[in-house]
Design a protein around this motif. Structure first.
Motif, short mmCIF file in Angstrom:
data_model
loop_
_atom_site.label_atom_id
_atom_site.label_comp_id
_atom_site.label_asym_id
_atom_site.label_seq_id
_atom_site.Cartn_x
_atom_site.Cartn_y
_atom_site.Cartn_z
N LYS A 58 6.53 -3.45 -4.99
CA LYS A 58 6.47 -4.32 -3.81
C LYS A 58 7.61 -5.33 -3.83
O LYS A 58 8.29 -5.54 -2.81
N ARG A 59 7.85 -5.95 -4.98
CA ARG A 59 8.94 -6.93 -5.09
C ARG A 59 10.30 -6.27 -4.85
O ARG A 59 11.15 -6.81 -4.14
N LEU A 60 10.51 -5.10 -5.45
CA LEU A 60 11.79 -4.40 -5.27
C LEU A 60 12.01 -3.99 -3.81
O LEU A 60 13.14 -4.04 -3.31
N LEU A 61 10.95 -3.58 -3.13
CA LEU A 61 11.05 -3.26 -1.71
C LEU A 61 11.42 -4.50 -0.91
O LEU A 61 12.31 -4.46 -0.06
N GLU A 62 10.73 -5.61 -1.18
CA GLU A 62 11.00 -6.86 -0.46
C GLU A 62 12.42 -7.36 -0.69
O GLU A 62 13.05 -7.89 0.23
N GLY A 64 14.94 -5.49 -1.32
CA GLY A 64 15.91 -4.51 -0.83
C GLY A 64 16.59 -3.71 -1.94
O GLY A 64 17.62 -3.08 -1.69
N MET A 65 16.01 -3.70 -3.14
CA MET A 65 16.61 -2.94 -4.23
C MET A 65 16.16 -1.49 -4.25
O MET A 65 16.83 -0.64 -4.83
N ILE A 66 15.00 -1.22 -3.65
CA ILE A 66 14.56 0.16 -3.48
C ILE A 66 14.08 0.30 -2.05
O ILE A 66 13.84 -0.68 -1.35
N GLU A 67 13.93 1.55 -1.64
CA GLU A 67 13.39 1.84 -0.32
C GLU A 67 12.50 3.06 -0.42
O GLU A 67 12.63 3.87 -1.34
N GLU A 68 11.57 3.16 0.52
CA GLU A 68 10.71 4.32 0.55
C GLU A 68 11.49 5.47 1.17
O GLU A 68 12.21 5.28 2.16
N SER A 69 11.38 6.62 0.58
CA SER A 69 12.08 7.80 1.07
C SER A 69 11.26 8.48 2.15
O SER A 69 10.04 8.59 2.03
N SER A 70 11.92 8.95 3.18
CA SER A 70 11.23 9.70 4.23
C SER A 70 11.21 11.19 3.90
O SER A 70 10.46 11.95 4.50
N GLU A 71 12.05 11.59 2.94
CA GLU A 71 12.09 13.01 2.55
C GLU A 71 10.91 13.31 1.64
O GLU A 71 10.55 12.51 0.78
N ARG A 72 10.30 14.46 1.82
CA ARG A 72 9.13 14.84 1.06
C ARG A 72 9.31 16.23 0.48
O ARG A 72 9.95 17.07 1.09
N PRO A 73 8.71 16.47 -0.70
CA PRO A 73 8.69 17.84 -1.21
C PRO A 73 7.86 18.72 -0.27
O PRO A 73 7.15 18.23 0.60
N ASP A 74 7.95 20.01 -0.48
CA ASP A 74 7.15 20.96 0.29
C ASP A 74 5.69 20.52 0.27
O ASP A 74 5.15 20.16 -0.76
N PHE A 75 5.04 20.57 1.42
CA PHE A 75 3.65 20.14 1.57
C PHE A 75 2.73 20.78 0.54
O PHE A 75 1.86 20.13 -0.01
N SER A 76 2.95 22.06 0.26
CA SER A 76 2.08 22.78 -0.68
C SER A 76 2.30 22.33 -2.13
O SER A 76 1.47 22.60 -2.99
N LEU A 77 3.41 21.64 -2.41
CA LEU A 77 3.72 21.22 -3.77
C LEU A 77 3.42 19.75 -4.02
O LEU A 77 3.66 19.26 -5.12
N ASP A 78 2.91 19.04 -3.03
CA ASP A 78 2.79 17.60 -3.17
C ASP A 78 1.55 17.07 -2.48
O ASP A 78 1.04 17.65 -1.54
N ASP A 79 1.10 15.92 -2.97
CA ASP A 79 0.02 15.19 -2.34
C ASP A 79 0.66 14.28 -1.29
O ASP A 79 1.48 13.42 -1.62
N GLN A 80 0.32 14.46 -0.05
CA GLN A 80 0.98 13.74 1.04
C GLN A 80 0.72 12.23 1.04
O GLN A 80 1.36 11.49 1.75
N ARG A 81 -0.23 11.77 0.21
CA ARG A 81 -0.48 10.33 0.11
C ARG A 81 0.57 9.63 -0.75
O ARG A 81 0.71 8.42 -0.69
N ARG A 82 1.29 10.38 -1.54
CA ARG A 82 2.29 9.78 -2.42
C ARG A 82 3.45 9.20 -1.62
O ARG A 82 3.88 9.77 -0.64
N ARG A 83 3.93 8.09 -2.12
CA ARG A 83 5.11 7.48 -1.54
C ARG A 83 6.24 7.62 -2.56
O ARG A 83 6.06 7.32 -3.74
N TYR A 84 7.37 8.08 -2.08
CA TYR A 84 8.53 8.26 -2.95
C TYR A 84 9.50 7.12 -2.72
O TYR A 84 9.68 6.65 -1.59
N TYR A 85 10.14 6.68 -3.81
CA TYR A 85 11.05 5.55 -3.75
C TYR A 85 12.41 5.95 -4.30
O TYR A 85 12.51 6.84 -5.14
N ARG A 86 13.44 5.26 -3.81
CA ARG A 86 14.80 5.50 -4.30
C ARG A 86 15.54 4.17 -4.34
O ARG A 86 15.21 3.23 -3.62
#
Length: 120
Positions: A58-62, A64-86
């Motif tokens: 949360k602090r890193l997002l606020e 601006g040191m990280i951001e949430e990624s909009s790219e997702r792994p294949d739906f069948s390989l991932d839990d869609q509730r997960r949030r990816y960060y970069r």
């Protein structure tokens, strides 16, 4: 808008925060993978609780040191509730500045014979 912060104003980083930035330095990850990588890489010396990890995220997002990624792994390989960060450019710059700061501290420790020579 507030005054723009200097890179130095973020330093020193807490060890836990630095480890999260390091975990993201080689690519996007979700929280569980970040936590497991940190534990593995530190031989379990650093184990972040879920609350601590997500507080750091949360602090890193606020900041601006990280951001949430909009790219997702294949739906069948991932839990869609997960949030990816970069890392953002700022996050990488702050991580590099912290690593350089730590190198200077280690150089001083060697100079003062608190730590052996680098190639000993």
């Amino acid at each position: 808008m507030g005054k723009k912060r200097t890179i130095e104003s973020y330093l020193p980083l807490t060890p836990a925060l630095f480890h999260v930035l390091l975990a993201l330095a080689d690519g996007e990850k979700h929280g569980y993978v970040i936590s497991k990588e940190i534990a593995r890489r530190t031989d379990n010396e650093v184990n972040l609780s879920t609350g601590t990890l997500y507080g750091i995220i949360k602090r890193l997002l606020e900041d601006g040191m990280i951001e949430e990624s909009s790219e997702r792994p294949d739906f069948s390989l991932d839990d869609q509730r997960r949030r990816y960060y970069r890392l953002t450019k700022l996050g990488r710059t702050v991580a590099e500045a912290e690593a350089e700061r730590m190198e200077r501290v280690l150089a001083l420790a060697r100079l003062k014979n608190v730590l052996g020579p680098q190639n000993a």
